[in-house]
Enzyme design. Structure first.
Site, PDB file in Angstrom:
ATOM      1  CG  ASP A  65      -1.763   1.158   1.418  1.00  0.00           C
ATOM      2  OD1 ASP A  65      -1.501   2.193   0.783  1.00  0.00           O
ATOM      3  OD2 ASP A  65      -2.736   1.063   2.200  1.00  0.00           O
ATOM      4  CB  VAL A  66       1.835   3.767  -2.597  1.00  0.00           C
ATOM      5  CG1 VAL A  66       2.309   2.760  -3.627  1.00  0.00           C
ATOM      6  CG2 VAL A  66       0.479   4.365  -2.975  1.00  0.00           C
ATOM      7  CG  ASN A  92       0.315   4.279 -12.435  1.00  0.00           C
ATOM      8  OD1 ASN A  92      -0.148   5.040 -13.282  1.00  0.00           O
ATOM      9  ND2 ASN A  92      -0.312   3.163 -12.060  1.00  0.00           N
ATOM     10  CE1 TYR A 164      -7.552  10.955  -9.893  1.00  0.00           C
ATOM     11  CE2 TYR A 164      -7.970  12.817 -11.342  1.00  0.00           C
ATOM     12  CZ  TYR A 164      -7.403  11.574 -11.120  1.00  0.00           C
ATOM     13  OH  TYR A 164      -6.687  10.959 -12.129  1.00  0.00           O
ATOM     14  CE  LYS A 168      -3.937  11.938 -10.299  1.00  0.00           C
ATOM     15  NZ  LYS A 168      -2.893  10.911 -10.335  1.00  0.00           N
TER      16      LYS A 168
HETATM   17  P1  NAD Z   1      -6.657   1.982 -12.271  1.00  0.00           P
HETATM   18  O1  NAD Z   1      -7.730   2.072 -11.260  1.00  0.00           O
HETATM   19  O2  NAD Z   1      -6.680   0.882 -13.253  1.00  0.00           O
HETATM   20  O3  NAD Z   1      -5.223   1.978 -11.595  1.00  0.00           O
HETATM   21  C1  NAD Z   1      -4.941   2.548 -10.354  1.00  0.00           C
HETATM   22  C2  NAD Z   1      -4.002   1.596  -9.634  1.00  0.00           C
HETATM   23  O4  NAD Z   1      -3.633   2.170  -8.378  1.00  0.00           O
HETATM   24  C3  NAD Z   1      -4.672   0.247  -9.357  1.00  0.00           C
HETATM   25  O5  NAD Z   1      -3.831  -0.782  -9.842  1.00  0.00           O
HETATM   26  C4  NAD Z   1      -4.795   0.210  -7.837  1.00  0.00           C
HETATM   27  O6  NAD Z   1      -4.643  -1.074  -7.292  1.00  0.00           O
HETATM   28  C5  NAD Z   1      -3.633   1.100  -7.438  1.00  0.00           C
HETATM   29  N1  NAD Z   1      -3.790   1.585  -6.067  1.00  0.00           N
HETATM   30  C6  NAD Z   1      -4.882   2.177  -5.501  1.00  0.00           C
HETATM   31  N2  NAD Z   1      -4.652   2.406  -4.200  1.00  0.00           N
HETATM   32  C7  NAD Z   1      -3.390   1.960  -3.939  1.00  0.00           C
HETATM   33  C8  NAD Z   1      -2.578   1.912  -2.793  1.00  0.00           C
HETATM   34  N3  NAD Z   1      -3.022   2.392  -1.608  1.00  0.00           N
HETATM   35  N4  NAD Z   1      -1.346   1.368  -2.891  1.00  0.00           N
HETATM   36  C9  NAD Z   1      -0.884   0.879  -4.062  1.00  0.00           C
HETATM   37  N5  NAD Z   1      -1.602   0.910  -5.186  1.00  0.00           N
HETATM   38  C10 NAD Z   1      -2.852   1.447  -5.129  1.00  0.00           C
HETATM   39  O7  NAD Z   1      -6.681   3.399 -13.027  1.00  0.00           O
HETATM   40  P2  NAD Z   1      -5.631   4.062 -14.026  1.00  0.00           P
HETATM   41  O8  NAD Z   1      -6.412   4.882 -14.943  1.00  0.00           O
HETATM   42  O9  NAD Z   1      -4.703   3.063 -14.573  1.00  0.00           O
HETATM   43  O10 NAD Z   1      -4.845   5.055 -13.050  1.00  0.00           O
HETATM   44  C11 NAD Z   1      -3.438   5.063 -12.915  1.00  0.00           C
HETATM   45  C12 NAD Z   1      -2.972   6.472 -12.638  1.00  0.00           C
HETATM   46  O11 NAD Z   1      -3.246   7.276 -13.784  1.00  0.00           O
HETATM   47  C13 NAD Z   1      -3.675   7.151 -11.465  1.00  0.00           C
HETATM   48  O12 NAD Z   1      -2.735   7.932 -10.733  1.00  0.00           O
HETATM   49  C14 NAD Z   1      -4.694   8.032 -12.148  1.00  0.00           C
HETATM   50  O13 NAD Z   1      -5.037   9.153 -11.361  1.00  0.00           O
HETATM   51  C15 NAD Z   1      -3.912   8.445 -13.386  1.00  0.00           C
HETATM   52  N6  NAD Z   1      -4.735   8.954 -14.485  1.00  0.00           N
HETATM   53  C16 NAD Z   1      -5.594   8.138 -15.177  1.00  0.00           C
HETATM   54  C17 NAD Z   1      -6.328   8.671 -16.220  1.00  0.00           C
HETATM   55  C18 NAD Z   1      -7.259   7.840 -17.065  1.00  0.00           C
HETATM   56  O14 NAD Z   1      -7.931   8.401 -17.930  1.00  0.00           O
HETATM   57  N7  NAD Z   1      -7.346   6.548 -16.888  1.00  0.00           N
HETATM   58  C19 NAD Z   1      -6.206  10.017 -16.540  1.00  0.00           C
HETATM   59  C20 NAD Z   1      -5.351  10.817 -15.814  1.00  0.00           C
HETATM   60  C21 NAD Z   1      -4.604  10.277 -14.794  1.00  0.00           C
END
Ligand code: NAD
Length: 266
Positions: A65-66, A92, A164, A168
């Site tokens: 857990d980060v 990430n 959120y 960011k």
């Molecule tokens: P996702 O939900 O598939 O991935 C998020 C990951 O973070 C998951 O694997 C989850 O297990 C992990 N996570 C959550 N809480 C955690 C914790 N306490 N410790 C360790 N890991 C944890 O969604 P995604 O879209 O792949 O998101 C990845 C990153 O990209 C995030 O930071 C998100 O804010 C960012 N992001 C995504 C988008 C998009 O359009 N998908 C756009 C902008 C930014």
């Protein structure tokens, strides 16, 4: 095939799904040995590690857990044990807990801040400590590279998602301040700000034609992003090809930050 990250080791947090999963795959294809962090569900990360190894690469899955310092320390210990050190760290992990502002609870606020912002702070801190501990390696011009996963919402306000977007926005200044602090040690810190990427976090925005059509009105380039789009950007930011790129946010968003509402005279 050219492998720009051959001989380097990487850690990707939140890599059991979505962008992190795609980034881990891309780093492995580029020749890096990859530690694939997962939070609660280890199976997809274990499966990806097995696939990478089967294809001739090096990878392992590691839970943490980060937002928990002790778990992060244990994860960096595990990476050191397996790979000796780490050269590339992709912070990430992220989540959303959406609510109208008046209904948002302190728990909604704190959970998002502790994973999205404190989680990246703690991950980057351990990365810097490790780069400094082991000193330069001939595999890269930089002592180490950190890539923070931000979002277009570091600059685009987002009603209903105040926690959120604040997290960011925080990542933007944390990344730049950290980049300024550690650049003299030849550590490169940068961020990627994805636009709309097809992952589980935003399924509601793309899993029906109506939702996707609505989303695409915000994307001048006319398509949703895929995790590969981010994976390629991470590989470039992690490689010596981008050696003079320090403290930059790379928007990978199909033009979402170009104020598309003004395309037709506003
Ligand atoms: P996702 O939900 O598939 O991935 C998020 C990951 O973070 C998951 O694997 C989850 O297990 C992990 N996570 C959550 N809480 C955690 C914790 N306490 N410790 C360790 N890991 C944890 O969604 P995604 O879209 O792949 O998101 C990845 C990153 O990209 C995030 O930071 C998100 O804010 C960012 N992001 C995504 C988008 C998009 O359009 N998908 C756009 C902008 C930014």
């Amino acid at each position: 095939m050219h492998k720009p990250l051959e001989g380097q080791t990487a850690l990707v947090t939140g890599a059991s799904s979505g962008i992190g999963f795609g980034v881990a795959e891309a780093l492995a294809k580029a020749g890096a040995a990859v530690a694939i962090n997962y939070h609660s569900h280890g199976e997809p990360a274990e499966k990806l590690a097995a696939e990478i190894e089967k294809a001739g690469g090096t990878a392992f899955a590691v839970g943490a857990d980060v937002s928990d310092e002790a778990q992060l320390d244990a994860m960096f210990d595990a990476v050191r044990e397996r790979f000796g050190t780490v050269d590339i760290v992709v912070a990430n992990s992220g989540l959303q807990k959406d609510a109208r502002f008046v209904d948002m609870t302190l728990d909604d606020w704190n959970t998002v801040m502790s994973v999205n912002l404190a989680g990246q702070f703690l991950t980057a801190q351990r990365a810097v400590r490790e780069f400094v501990r082991r000193g330069p390696r001939p595999v890269s011009k930089a002592l180490g590279k950190i890539i923070c996963m931000s979002s277009v919402h570091e600059i685009i306000p987002w009603a209903g998602h105040v926690n959120y977007s604040a997290s960011k926005g925080g990542i933007q200044m944390m990344m730049k301040s950290l980049a300024q602090e550690v650049a003299p040690q030849r550590i490169r810190v940068n961020a990627i700000a994805p636009g709309a990427i097809r992952t589980p976090i935003n399924r509601d925005a793309w899993d029906s034609k109506e939702a996707l059509d609505k989303l695409l009105t915000l994307v001048p380039y006319g398509r949703i992003g895929e995790v590969d789009d981010i994976g390629r950007a991470v590989v470039w930011l992690a490689s010596d090809e981008s050696d003079y790129v320090v403290g930059a946010t790379l928007y990978v968003d199909g033009g979402m930050t170009l104020y598309p509402g003004f395309a037709d005279n506003g």
